[in-house]
Design a protein around this motif. Sequence first.
Motif, short mmCIF file in Angstrom:
data_model
loop_
_atom_site.label_atom_id
_atom_site.label_comp_id
_atom_site.label_asym_id
_atom_site.label_seq_id
_atom_site.Cartn_x
_atom_site.Cartn_y
_atom_site.Cartn_z
N PHE A 5 0.59 3.91 6.07
CA PHE A 5 1.07 5.07 6.81
C PHE A 5 1.39 6.23 5.88
O PHE A 5 0.95 7.36 6.10
N PHE A 6 2.16 5.98 4.83
CA PHE A 6 2.57 7.06 3.95
C PHE A 6 1.44 7.49 3.00
O PHE A 6 1.43 8.62 2.53
N ARG A 7 0.52 6.59 2.72
CA ARG A 7 -0.63 6.98 1.90
C ARG A 7 -1.47 8.01 2.64
O ARG A 7 -2.04 8.92 2.03
N ASN A 8 -1.53 7.90 3.96
CA ASN A 8 -2.32 8.84 4.77
C ASN A 8 -1.44 9.81 5.55
O ASN A 8 -1.87 10.35 6.57
N PHE A 9 -0.22 10.02 5.07
CA PHE A 9 0.75 10.80 5.84
C PHE A 9 0.29 12.23 6.08
O PHE A 9 0.42 12.76 7.19
N MET A 10 -0.27 12.88 5.07
CA MET A 10 -0.69 14.27 5.23
C MET A 10 -1.85 14.38 6.22
O MET A 10 -1.89 15.30 7.04
#
Length: 479
Positions: free
Chosen positions: A50-55
């Motif tokens: 989730f946070f790896r692809n947050f942007m």
Amino acid sequence: MQGLCTGVVILLTTGGKSSHLLVFSEDLFFIYLLPPIIFNAGFQVKKKQFFRNFMTIVLFGAVGTLISTGVISIGAMHFFKKMNIGSLDIGDYLAIGAIFSATDSVCTLQVLNQDETPLLYSLVFGEGVVNDATSVVLFNAIQSFDLSHINSSVAMQFFGNFLNLFISSTILGVLSGLLSAYIIKKLYFGRRSTDREVALMILMAYLSYMLAELFYLSAILTVFFCGIVMSHYTWHNVTESSRVTTKHAFATLSFVSEIFIFLYVGMDALDIEKWKLVSHSPGTSAGVSAILLGLVMVGRAAFVFSLSFLSNLTKNSSCEKIDIKQQVTIWWAGLMRGAVSMALAYNQFTNSGYTQLRGSAIMITSTITVVLFSTVVFGLMTKPIVRILLPSPNHTSSSEPSSPKSLIVPLLNGQDLEDNKGSYDVSYPTSLRMLLSTPSLTVHHYWRDFDDAFMRPVFGGRGFVPFIPGSPTEGSLLQ
């Protein structure tokens, strides 16, 4: 989906006679049914993905929703004015764009598997959560602004309000999760009592949702990030029996809410009173539904492929880029519309669930048609499309266990990096240029240092929880 079909069958067997209790209520949906689903999604989500692809998620969920709203609103204004469906003003057309830009996060949970397609799941579901919040914020802003005099200052004010709501809602969710962790770790409320620990976690999660509603923020975003923080800190501060109980309790509440939502929509779909006002012009109602379905598909395609191209420009590694097959899957998986769209449509076009206006009745029945068609047809076809486009995914297994399914889960880094920390050196960017080229790795690195040095000692979490009778020690967790 089973609940939706069951609801339709119930209405058919009762001759379409429904009581006032079967009328779809947006208050019941937003206050009681949606919170357990969104919270459990944040509680169980694979945080590394989730946070790896947050942007990219925020890009799709926020910017993409604005693009989709614009496409649907302009298209509806162009076609509906020629169809004589009733008097709709500019606010109604903008509201239609926001209503049909809201994807169905519940259906996404049903048709995509987090373990089999972790990248697609994190992108589609993460986008769905941000998308729902953005749609609700847009809808509320449309209702509150004077749209008869739109200018640059009104647009800037609208954008500022949206940004403020997004950030404030996220902060409130994080603070609520941290507060629950601090209470259980430091104040010892309900210590060594599974019933009290579980009750406290449930009440704190629901408190975050109600506080967001009280302060007119996005409760969806608030409870989602509250779930993420509670799974990272609070869940590790309770006894082992409480961990097992909360994991299954939240999952069960989420499942029951999902079934009841589909059952509720299905029972409301064949409420005869809604269809009487459009019975004299069934062709018009069918045409409006077809146009809305087409606009939904065009509006989603308008941002998925263009924003995927922009997102790929920021990725250096080819494995991190979204290829065309994944883009098509993301586009298709987000075409389903559900209870959020229905709740917003009822809010805009009815008074306490009822309407006597032909144009409003057409919009309600068309919304029901779009929801039923997209859920049944698009939903049933999603898994086959995933298997056709991605027959042999390379990401069928993930090194990161799904929190809180494992007792040892870091927030932003996979288990392989945590367990092998020090076994090999990882070069982290030191300059601004390198930071821009590999932002994910850099942010993860500095966040892990900050989390270990300050956050976990204060709020608890894996490796920073003192021995509690009835709960395993850190040493036993790592064996």
